[in-house]
Design a protein around this motif. Structure first.
Motif, mmCIF file in Angstrom:
data_model
loop_
_atom_site.group_PDB
_atom_site.id
_atom_site.type_symbol
_atom_site.label_atom_id
_atom_site.label_comp_id
_atom_site.label_asym_id
_atom_site.label_seq_id
_atom_site.Cartn_x
_atom_site.Cartn_y
_atom_site.Cartn_z
ATOM 1 N N ARG A 23 49.793 85.663 66.008
ATOM 2 C CA ARG A 23 50.627 85.989 67.226
ATOM 3 C C ARG A 23 51.087 84.527 66.713
ATOM 4 N NH1 ARG A 23 52.390 89.991 66.024
ATOM 5 N NH2 ARG A 23 51.632 91.844 67.059
ATOM 6 N N GLY A 24 52.915 83.948 67.214
ATOM 7 C CA GLY A 24 53.378 82.815 67.227
ATOM 8 C C GLY A 24 51.828 81.544 66.890
ATOM 9 N N VAL A 25 51.561 81.843 65.247
ATOM 10 C CA VAL A 25 50.856 80.873 65.089
ATOM 11 C C VAL A 25 51.572 78.866 64.839
ATOM 12 C CG1 VAL A 25 49.294 79.580 63.136
ATOM 13 C CG2 VAL A 25 49.148 82.305 64.556
ATOM 14 N N THR A 26 51.441 78.305 65.387
ATOM 15 C CA THR A 26 51.495 76.833 64.830
ATOM 16 C C THR A 26 50.340 76.224 64.638
ATOM 17 O OG1 THR A 26 53.707 77.177 66.001
ATOM 18 C CG2 THR A 26 52.620 75.136 65.576
ATOM 19 N N LYS A 27 50.182 75.601 63.709
ATOM 20 C CA LYS A 27 49.574 74.478 63.705
ATOM 21 C C LYS A 27 49.772 73.266 62.986
ATOM 22 C CE LYS A 27 44.480 73.170 62.346
ATOM 23 N NZ LYS A 27 43.802 73.069 63.438
ATOM 24 N N THR A 28 49.617 72.236 63.463
ATOM 25 C CA THR A 28 49.271 70.701 63.148
ATOM 26 C C THR A 28 48.220 70.209 62.766
ATOM 27 O OG1 THR A 28 49.128 70.222 65.565
ATOM 28 C CG2 THR A 28 51.650 71.298 64.648
ATOM 29 N N PHE A 29 48.738 69.256 62.044
ATOM 30 C CA PHE A 29 47.057 68.382 61.547
ATOM 31 C C PHE A 29 47.855 66.425 62.025
ATOM 32 C CE2 PHE A 29 47.091 71.702 59.057
ATOM 33 C CZ PHE A 29 45.413 71.741 58.765
ATOM 34 N N ALA A 30 46.649 66.113 61.725
ATOM 35 C CA ALA A 30 47.196 64.042 62.265
ATOM 36 C C ALA A 30 47.503 64.030 60.918
ATOM 37 C CB ALA A 30 46.228 64.288 63.369
ATOM 38 N N LEU A 31 48.777 63.165 60.790
ATOM 39 C CA LEU A 31 48.427 61.637 60.036
ATOM 40 C C LEU A 31 48.745 60.731 60.788
ATOM 41 C CD1 LEU A 31 50.570 64.214 57.360
ATOM 42 C CD2 LEU A 31 48.450 63.746 57.133
ATOM 43 N N GLY A 32 47.307 59.606 60.618
ATOM 44 C CA GLY A 32 47.225 58.616 61.359
ATOM 45 C C GLY A 32 47.738 59.101 62.591
ATOM 46 N N ARG A 33 49.087 58.024 62.458
ATOM 47 C CA ARG A 33 49.654 58.228 64.423
ATOM 48 C C ARG A 33 50.437 59.368 64.688
ATOM 49 N NH1 ARG A 33 51.368 51.816 65.439
ATOM 50 N NH2 ARG A 33 49.055 51.248 65.180
ATOM 51 N N PHE A 36 51.827 66.316 61.222
ATOM 52 C CA PHE A 36 52.472 67.175 60.074
ATOM 53 C C PHE A 36 52.142 68.501 60.707
ATOM 54 C CE2 PHE A 36 51.119 70.212 56.430
ATOM 55 C CZ PHE A 36 52.477 69.943 55.674
ATOM 56 N N THR A 37 53.198 69.767 60.725
ATOM 57 C CA THR A 37 53.279 70.342 60.974
ATOM 58 C C THR A 37 52.698 71.667 59.861
ATOM 59 O OG1 THR A 37 54.400 70.282 62.772
ATOM 60 C CG2 THR A 37 54.433 72.470 62.159
ATOM 61 N N ALA A 38 51.006 72.670 59.055
ATOM 62 C CA ALA A 38 51.596 73.338 58.321
ATOM 63 C C ALA A 38 52.445 74.874 58.412
ATOM 64 C CB ALA A 38 50.175 73.445 57.790
ATOM 65 N N LEU A 39 51.767 74.768 59.497
ATOM 66 C CA LEU A 39 52.872 76.704 60.285
ATOM 67 C C LEU A 39 53.851 76.286 61.427
ATOM 68 C CD1 LEU A 39 49.391 78.471 59.594
ATOM 69 C CD2 LEU A 39 51.343 78.188 58.096
ATOM 70 N N THR A 64 46.503 77.524 54.971
ATOM 71 C CA THR A 64 46.230 76.926 56.510
ATOM 72 C C THR A 64 45.765 78.525 56.900
ATOM 73 O OG1 THR A 64 46.947 75.135 56.072
ATOM 74 C CG2 THR A 64 46.882 75.875 58.275
ATOM 75 N N LEU A 65 47.270 79.241 56.558
ATOM 76 C CA LEU A 65 47.111 80.699 57.207
ATOM 77 C C LEU A 65 45.586 81.408 57.283
ATOM 78 C CD1 LEU A 65 48.421 83.052 58.571
ATOM 79 C CD2 LEU A 65 49.723 83.620 56.908
ATOM 80 N N MET A 66 45.086 81.659 55.544
ATOM 81 C CA MET A 66 44.367 82.476 55.717
ATOM 82 C C MET A 66 43.153 81.723 56.286
ATOM 83 S SD MET A 66 41.702 83.006 51.722
ATOM 84 C CE MET A 66 40.683 81.807 52.855
ATOM 85 N N ASN A 67 43.119 79.912 56.587
ATOM 86 C CA ASN A 67 41.919 79.845 57.026
ATOM 87 C C ASN A 67 41.517 79.555 59.356
ATOM 88 O OD1 ASN A 67 40.439 78.251 54.421
ATOM 89 N ND2 ASN A 67 41.625 76.307 54.631
ATOM 90 N N ILE A 68 43.137 79.974 59.429
ATOM 91 C CA ILE A 68 42.972 80.446 60.553
ATOM 92 C C ILE A 68 41.778 81.890 60.179
ATOM 93 C CG2 ILE A 68 44.412 81.155 62.314
ATOM 94 C CD1 ILE A 68 46.333 78.394 61.446
ATOM 95 N N LEU A 69 42.463 83.037 59.585
ATOM 96 C CA LEU A 69 41.969 83.949 59.772
ATOM 97 C C LEU A 69 40.279 84.560 60.051
ATOM 98 C CD1 LEU A 69 44.975 86.050 58.126
ATOM 99 C CD2 LEU A 69 44.582 85.902 60.772
#
Length: 279
Positions: A23-33, A36-39, A64-69
């Motif tokens: 449901r409305g999954v967004t996943k961001t990762f930090a890249l230095g400052r 990055f939006t993966a989902l 990334t989606l699989m890792n969240i599930l």
């Protein structure tokens, strides 16, 4: 070998509540400052015992989606639900199979399959009975006492599948499990997986880069777009016999061409329109 997929996607999801809900999954990762939006705002329902494949270009967020599930990552926004409960970490109801076999090299096939059952505290006789059932199901009964180093890559992956099945998960999350195998072994393993699934149903989310594999295995193919990762298209595959005749049919070719076009000829307008599509 002939195997039938689950009912088509719409029928499956209309007849019963979703086994998996994103449901409305967004996943961001930090890249230095920067980040990055993966989902980005991904929503998806998968029915109980449905076999769904996910395909898309590199960097589209499939893993990334699989890792969240699997409970190995947490969403930045949104929710991942299993049986209506939010995923907050790994759980025994979700078996995970990666491209790497992750077998214990010092244990035999039987001992590898029994490993999860032993950690659950299952009695020895029941553990042995259950392990032998799933070893036979994947066609490794002649190799039950063999060490992984003596097995081919395909046999090792079958052992990993038997181990995942043995602990009784209702969901199998598979990330490129056949990606490192040669073409002939890959085809045989696809057929073996469908044969196993047809005998002992599970809800399966199967990630792949291979368009043919995605079409052959699934009742529904989820095509993802990248930068950021989102759902681009959802393609239903008819409930037909999955055999060589299907692989060589005009129907398969048409489906393959549609998925191929969706993966490799994506446009921003369509991606934006289908980014939050659910079925």
């Amino acid at each position: 070998m002939t195997s039938k997929p689950a009912a088509t996607a719409k029928a499956a999801t209309e007849s019963k509540p979703a086994k998996i809900s994103v449901r409305g999954v967004t996943k961001t990762f930090a890249l230095g400052r920067e980040t990055f939006t993966a989902l980005d705002d991904v929503s998806l329902d998968i029915a109980d015992n449905e076999f769904v494949t996910v395909v898309g270009p590199s960097g589209c967020g499939k893993s990334t989606l699989m890792n969240i599930l699997a409970g190995l990552e947490t969403p930045t926004e949104g929710q991942a639900l299993v049986d209506g409960e939010e995923v907050r970490g790994p759980g025994p109801e979700r078996g995970v199979i990666f491209q790497q076999y992750a077998l214990f090299p010092w244990l035999t096939v039987r001992q590898n399959v029994e490993f999860g059952l032993r950690t659950m505290g299952m009695a020895k006789d029941e553990r042995r009975r259950r392990a032998e059932h799933f070893i036979k199901l994947v066609g490794l009964e002649r190799f039950a006492d063999a060490l992984p180093k003596t097995l081919s890559g395909g046999m090792r992956q079958r052992c990993a599948i038997a181990r995942a099945y043995a602990v009784g998960p209702s969901i199998l999350l598979m990330d490129e499990p056949f990606g490192a195998l040669d073409a002939l072994t890959r085809v045989k393993l696809q057929e073996q997986l469908l044969d196993t699934w047809s005998q002992d149903k599970r809800t399966v989310l199967f990630i792949t880069h291979d368009v043919d594999e995605a079409v052959f295995l699934a009742s529904r193919v989820i095509v993802m777009a990248s930068r950021p990762g989102r759902i681009y298209d959802v393609i239903d595959v008819p409930a037909v016999e999955r055999d060589e005749d299907f692989r060589l049919s005009a129907e398969f070719a048409q489906l393959r061409n549609r998925v191929w076009h969706s993966v490799y000829h994506q446009d921003g307008a369509t991606a934006a329109r289908t980014a939050t599509r659910t079925t």
